[in-house]
Motif scaffolding. Sequence first.
Motif, PDB file in Angstrom:
ATOM      1  N   GLY A  70      27.599  57.696 -18.947  1.00 17.44           N
ATOM      2  CA  GLY A  70      28.018  59.061 -19.220  1.00 17.44           C
ATOM      3  C   GLY A  70      28.990  59.586 -18.186  1.00 17.44           C
ATOM      4  N   VAL A  71      28.709  59.324 -16.915  1.00 16.61           N
ATOM      5  CA  VAL A  71      29.602  59.770 -15.839  1.00 16.61           C
ATOM      6  C   VAL A  71      30.943  59.040 -15.926  1.00 16.61           C
ATOM      7  CG1 VAL A  71      29.951  59.789 -13.341  1.00 16.61           C
ATOM      8  CG2 VAL A  71      27.722  60.414 -14.299  1.00 16.61           C
ATOM      9  N   ALA A  72      30.891  57.735 -16.242  1.00 14.05           N
ATOM     10  CA  ALA A  72      32.112  56.942 -16.309  1.00 14.05           C
ATOM     11  C   ALA A  72      33.008  57.344 -17.477  1.00 14.05           C
ATOM     12  CB  ALA A  72      31.762  55.458 -16.409  1.00 14.05           C
ATOM     13  N   THR A  73      32.406  57.764 -18.576  1.00 13.11           N
ATOM     14  CA  THR A  73      33.194  58.068 -19.776  1.00 13.11           C
ATOM     15  C   THR A  73      33.503  59.557 -19.950  1.00 13.11           C
ATOM     16  OG1 THR A  73      31.162  58.181 -21.101  1.00 13.11           O
ATOM     17  CG2 THR A  73      32.314  56.056 -21.002  1.00 13.11           C
ATOM     18  N   GLY A  75      32.845  61.964 -17.204  1.00 12.27           N
ATOM     19  CA  GLY A  75      33.131  62.590 -15.914  1.00 12.27           C
ATOM     20  C   GLY A  75      32.285  63.812 -15.632  1.00 12.27           C
ATOM     21  N   ASP A  76      32.926  64.869 -15.172  1.00  7.85           N
ATOM     22  CA  ASP A  76      32.216  66.086 -14.780  1.00  7.85           C
ATOM     23  C   ASP A  76      31.574  66.805 -15.958  1.00  7.85           C
ATOM     24  OD1 ASP A  76      32.914  65.643 -12.172  1.00  7.85           O
ATOM     25  OD2 ASP A  76      34.699  66.931 -12.232  1.00  7.85           O
ATOM     26  N   ARG A  77      32.079  66.555 -17.149  1.00  9.73           N
ATOM     27  CA  ARG A  77      31.461  67.188 -18.313  1.00  9.73           C
ATOM     28  C   ARG A  77      30.021  66.723 -18.482  1.00  9.73           C
ATOM     29  NH1 ARG A  77      34.410  65.903 -23.463  1.00  9.73           N
ATOM     30  NH2 ARG A  77      34.698  63.887 -22.410  1.00  9.73           N
ATOM     31  N   PHE A  78      29.760  65.462 -18.143  1.00  2.39           N
ATOM     32  CA  PHE A  78      28.400  64.948 -18.241  1.00  2.39           C
ATOM     33  C   PHE A  78      27.580  65.297 -17.006  1.00  2.39           C
ATOM     34  CE2 PHE A  78      25.232  61.700 -17.301  1.00  2.39           C
ATOM     35  CZ  PHE A  78      24.509  61.667 -18.481  1.00  2.39           C
ATOM     36  N   ALA A  79      28.199  65.229 -15.835  1.00  2.00           N
ATOM     37  CA  ALA A  79      27.458  65.376 -14.581  1.00  2.00           C
ATOM     38  C   ALA A  79      27.187  66.828 -14.199  1.00  2.00           C
ATOM     39  CB  ALA A  79      28.225  64.677 -13.451  1.00  2.00           C
ATOM     40  N   SER A  80      27.627  67.790 -14.990  1.00  2.00           N
ATOM     41  CA  SER A  80      27.440  69.188 -14.628  1.00  2.00           C
ATOM     42  C   SER A  80      25.996  69.630 -14.840  1.00  2.00           C
ATOM     43  CB  SER A  80      28.366  70.068 -15.477  1.00  2.00           C
ATOM     44  OG  SER A  80      28.002  70.018 -16.840  1.00  2.00           O
ATOM     45  N   VAL A  81      25.612  70.671 -14.120  1.00  2.00           N
ATOM     46  CA  VAL A  81      24.257  71.222 -14.248  1.00  2.00           C
ATOM     47  C   VAL A  81      24.045  71.788 -15.648  1.00  2.00           C
ATOM     48  CG1 VAL A  81      22.661  72.973 -13.388  1.00  2.00           C
ATOM     49  CG2 VAL A  81      24.115  71.718 -11.787  1.00  2.00           C
ATOM     50  N   ASP A  82      25.066  72.435 -16.189  1.00  2.00           N
ATOM     51  CA  ASP A  82      24.947  73.006 -17.538  1.00  2.00           C
ATOM     52  C   ASP A  82      24.658  71.925 -18.570  1.00  2.00           C
ATOM     53  OD1 ASP A  82      25.389  75.540 -16.592  1.00  2.00           O
ATOM     54  OD2 ASP A  82      27.537  75.553 -17.065  1.00  2.00           O
ATOM     55  N   THR A 325      19.660  61.863 -23.820  1.00  2.00           N
ATOM     56  CA  THR A 325      20.835  61.590 -22.989  1.00  2.00           C
ATOM     57  C   THR A 325      21.848  60.741 -23.735  1.00  2.00           C
ATOM     58  OG1 THR A 325      19.424  61.651 -21.018  1.00  2.00           O
ATOM     59  CG2 THR A 325      21.606  60.683 -20.759  1.00  2.00           C
ATOM     60  N   LEU A 326      21.355  59.753 -24.482  1.00  2.00           N
ATOM     61  CA  LEU A 326      22.253  58.893 -25.253  1.00  2.00           C
ATOM     62  C   LEU A 326      23.015  59.710 -26.294  1.00  2.00           C
ATOM     63  CD1 LEU A 326      23.103  55.924 -25.779  1.00  2.00           C
ATOM     64  CD2 LEU A 326      21.277  55.829 -27.495  1.00  2.00           C
ATOM     65  N   SER A 327      22.326  60.597 -26.982  1.00  2.00           N
ATOM     66  CA  SER A 327      22.993  61.453 -27.967  1.00  2.00           C
ATOM     67  C   SER A 327      24.041  62.330 -27.305  1.00  2.00           C
ATOM     68  CB  SER A 327      21.959  62.326 -28.685  1.00  2.00           C
ATOM     69  OG  SER A 327      21.054  61.542 -29.418  1.00  2.00           O
ATOM     70  N   ASN A 328      23.736  62.852 -26.131  1.00  2.00           N
ATOM     71  CA  ASN A 328      24.676  63.694 -25.403  1.00  2.00           C
ATOM     72  C   ASN A 328      25.930  62.919 -25.012  1.00  2.00           C
ATOM     73  OD1 ASN A 328      25.470  64.789 -22.366  1.00  2.00           O
ATOM     74  ND2 ASN A 328      25.012  66.443 -23.810  1.00  2.00           N
TER      75      ASN A 328
END
Length: 365
Positions: A70-73, A75-82, A325-328
């Motif tokens: 998720g982070v690799a594909t 980036g910050d959109r996945f790793a954000s707190v929101d 997480t996979l769906s996200n």
Amino acid sequence: MSEHRTTPGTGEGPDLTAVENPVAPSDDTVRVEHAAAEAAGPSRGAGLMSGAFGRNLGLVLALVVICVVGVATAGDRFASVDNLVTILRLASIVGVVSIGMTFVITGGGIDLSVGAIVALSSVWASTFATQNMAEDTHWAIMVFAALAVGGACGLVNGVLIAYGNIVPFIMTLAMLASARGLAEIISERRTQIVRVEGFKDFWSADVVGVPLLVVIFALVSVGGWFLFNRTTFGRRTLAVGGNPEAARLAGINVKRHTVLLYVLVGLCCGLAALMYLARTSTGSSTHGTLLELDVIAAVVIGGTLLTGGRGTIVGTVIGVLIFSTLSNVFVLNNQDSSTQAVAKGLIIVVAVLLQQRLARRSTTT
């Protein structure tokens, strides 16, 4: 295991009293633990990594791999707190029902009707009459309605399965059709808007910045873990699922316990219906569509045997988080739902194959 049930040299057949603890035969807890241990069989001798610790570690590693992807594909959109809160919020409804399903499957049953029960509970709790009563008294009326409907559906399932000797697959399939149809009749296939402000304000609130739905999922998970691992009810569930006859001989009322398992998952469905009402502000006969597939998949991925006798609440929670997480990750990478379904199907197949391998290894250990 026959040496625990027969008396050598007598030739008089099984000694049924030998199942009980010879030191304290009147102690119900000890007898239940004995039955649960017998149901577990030779798996006690399995290595650490082939046991619960190893399975949970593998699940954690799988979740970490998905997060790395998720982070690799994304980036910050996945790793954000929101986004983390979004994942947990999406996992909460499936997670609550999965906790109840873990008990049912561990006890040797299955429930295909959970999605339909959620829909019926949400519709009943949001009817015009129910909301009028809630406005005249308190919004707790809606909570009671949802839980009562969920518990009642679970009670019907449990009674007909335990005392009517209907196969769980068939009984819950019938409940799936009936509950969904009744939800459509009551709502007239219309979406019912929740207009009780007190209900919406409470259920949409945050607790220290965390959505209430996530808090509920956490509380249900902790409560489920305690009930499963630290009470006689949990030990009885393992015994009933692993060897019903041994459980009966140990003094467990197997039929009554089976009913309680289905009532438990029904109450979880009622709670999930309230969470749907909070998240969408609507009651609908379409709520919970195919929810049973996600729930059963999460439970199986978590390490609970479909044949019963072994379950894990921790594994179920991790399994729910894996699918959420996979769906996200798929959504953030603009993948369609069909691709997600294929990926979930592959994961389920791999999980079942691993279960079978671990079962064979523990048997030969």
